[in-house]
Design a protein around this motif. Sequence first.
Motif, short mmCIF file in Angstrom:
data_model
loop_
_atom_site.label_atom_id
_atom_site.label_comp_id
_atom_site.label_asym_id
_atom_site.label_seq_id
_atom_site.Cartn_x
_atom_site.Cartn_y
_atom_site.Cartn_z
N LYS A 260 -96.80 54.40 15.58
CA LYS A 260 -96.34 54.04 14.36
C LYS A 260 -96.83 52.87 14.22
O LYS A 260 -97.48 52.66 12.93
CB LYS A 260 -94.67 54.31 14.43
N ARG A 288 -92.27 61.66 17.56
CA ARG A 288 -92.00 62.21 15.67
C ARG A 288 -92.12 61.61 15.13
O ARG A 288 -91.97 60.22 16.00
CB ARG A 288 -90.76 63.14 15.55
N ASP A 290 -91.14 59.28 11.67
CA ASP A 290 -89.57 58.89 11.22
C ASP A 290 -90.62 58.97 9.83
O ASP A 290 -91.06 58.82 9.81
CB ASP A 290 -89.66 57.70 11.75
N ASN A 291 -88.61 58.54 8.35
CA ASN A 291 -89.14 57.85 7.70
C ASN A 291 -89.84 57.31 6.94
O ASN A 291 -90.08 56.98 5.85
CB ASN A 291 -87.67 58.81 6.69
N LEU A 322 -87.35 67.27 10.96
CA LEU A 322 -86.85 65.38 9.97
C LEU A 322 -87.43 66.22 8.05
O LEU A 322 -89.09 65.56 7.84
CB LEU A 322 -87.66 64.78 10.69
#
Length: 751
Positions: A260, A288, A290-291, A322
């Motif tokens: 990220k 994954r 994230d938002n 998600l």
Amino acid sequence: MKIFPTKFSGRTPPAWRCLLSPSFSDHLSTLSLSLSNGMPFFRRLPFLRFLPLLSFPSLIPRPFSQAHTFPLQNPQSSPLLQIPPLELTKPSHGGVELQFVTVDRICRLVSQSFDDGDQKLRSFRLDVTAEQAVGAVALLAEREGSMVALSFFHWAIVRPEFRHFMRFYITVASSLVGRGNLEKAQEVMRCMVTSFSEIGKLKEAVEMLFDMRSQGLPVSVHTLNLVLRIAVESGSIAYAEQLFEEMPVNGVFPNTCSFKTMIAAYCREGRVADVEKLLRAMDVRGFRVDNATCTLIVEAFCKKGCFGWVFALFEKMSEMGLAPNVINYTALINGLCKKGSVKQAFQVLEEMVGKGLKPNVYTHTSLIDGLCKIGWTERAFRLFLKLVRSDSYKPNVQTYTAMIAGYCKENKLNRAEMLLARMSEQGLVPNTNTYTSLIDGHAKEGNLDRAYELMDRMKREGCLPNVCTYNAVIDGLCKKGRAPEAYMMLQEGLNQGLQLDKFTYTILISEHCKRGQTARALKLFGRMVGAGCQPDIHTYTTLISAFCKQKRMDETERLFERCLGLELVPTRQTYTSMIGGYCRVGKASSALRVFEKMIQNGCLADSVTYAALISGLCKECRLEEARALYESMLDKGLVPCEVSRITLAYEYCKRDKSDVAISVLERLEKKQWIRTANILIRKLSSEAKVDAACLFFNKLLDEHGNVDRITYTAFVNACYDNNRFSVASNLSERISKGTVGFCTENDVAVT
């Protein structure tokens, strides 16, 4: 620096091993540190003959990279890794130490404060030197444990004399490692990374981080994530990228946070291909997004116009469980609105609402701003009123600013002023963008007095004008011919620390070009480049247009090539200026080559571009080529400008090809044909070309039945002047019978 021999072994023992070895620790409590002549000393003990120089061991090989990504100047004996020799103090004749503040006393005071509940050592007031701090923290870790040592550590590193003393960090971490507290040792190393990044020594701290592996402290992924974040925030993207790629080589595998951080770095630089690559790598590892990271990705891809990819990302996120949230959808809506795809933005809004998500004030603000940018201010205002009546959200400063900017763009300044007053009633404070939008609107309309009033008001309210504010006023002054006043305004801004941007320079360059002062414009252009402000295509186009008007095509070509060398994309105006310049100097072939390059690069020509080419070809008597371009323009649905229509038809009439001229104009709309015919008749009559004028005049009477009085007078005078009395008599007879009437110029004018 000499390495003194030791009685214990044939090599110099590492500093921290001496401090932490059991045999040494047994006697450490009896040692007291004192200062004499600025050098640290230990009291001599009977069992010691020599005290070796304390230094770190030579770097051991590590798989960080074959070429040492973070090399030290001298891996065998780096200044950062060496500790000066500690000598023993000599007792005075009375047995009293030369220094009253001892390590032992420091440790007792720290331990007492900690036991009293003062774990942050707020009551600790003793002056401690760097060398004493090193000895004290090691002794505290040995006697009192990790927590007391860490308490002293955190007390010390907030002080400038210890914050950037690397040996202090190493001693603390090594002491904690010796007690098996690796987690706290990692915390110390993270503090070291943060502290040394403050003084631009991040790489040195990272090098020491890897060196600590030889002392039993493995590199933590959390520590490296901190390094990545600091590097990215400081703009060292290349360094962060190198460290990230070599993490597996060093036995540290990136986690979700690592990915990220790098995705955020690539998004900041607009490197969407690299973002896509990292997302695929995350997918392979089962990580994954994230938002929050999704919002950064959406913004980056929207700026590049990759909206299809964003929709695919939303689908992928939904499949992984998600779902995109309101902020993600708002980022997409905002990106679509900024690109002018407002209709698609509303489709996304419908999809968002259909999934049970409620748009917030930022969603509505993005839509209002998008509607205003495409000129749909009334629809934007209806959405604005919906927000005003809402019980959940109310318009904020950004919403009002978007609406005010929309009205200013359409010159509806009264409505914009009304909204400004409404803001004050609602308790909202206008920001710099709000005032700048209004100032720009008034400046464009020539209301410079009101622009000055708003500028004074924003200063009184503590809202400082920015470069955009000054640009708006300076541009308005230049358009009003008040260039000296514009320069005075500019000087005022510079005195207040204003940094000129490319728009400021372009405004001033354009003003000099309009006055024909190309030498001053070029000087200003050079100053712009020298100030590190990169000119854009509009700056180059301004200069190219000025040189073309002066028929200085050599300078124009050099500017054009320089523009292409910087990978700037020429606009329609750039190409049109070049074409017009070549046509002015009689180089229609060169103009045609520029036109072909323009079409090849996907830049669509307009009626002005075609008019310049047609005019140039007609001057060189290349009528068939000019007519072909004219027909091509009509085929593309473009409306020929008046210059194109009259120039081409007139050139055919000059060559006694009036029938061809009439056929050229047949595809025009009725009003355009009438307007062109009237002008042609007057021009031909003034040049005594009565036959050609008569042909157009009769066609005008037959198809329209009315004639403009000015055209009629010009034609009749030409008939009398050239002894064509019969033509004038027939025309007078038709008028007397009422078959022909008169109309005004406005009746035939093209709207």
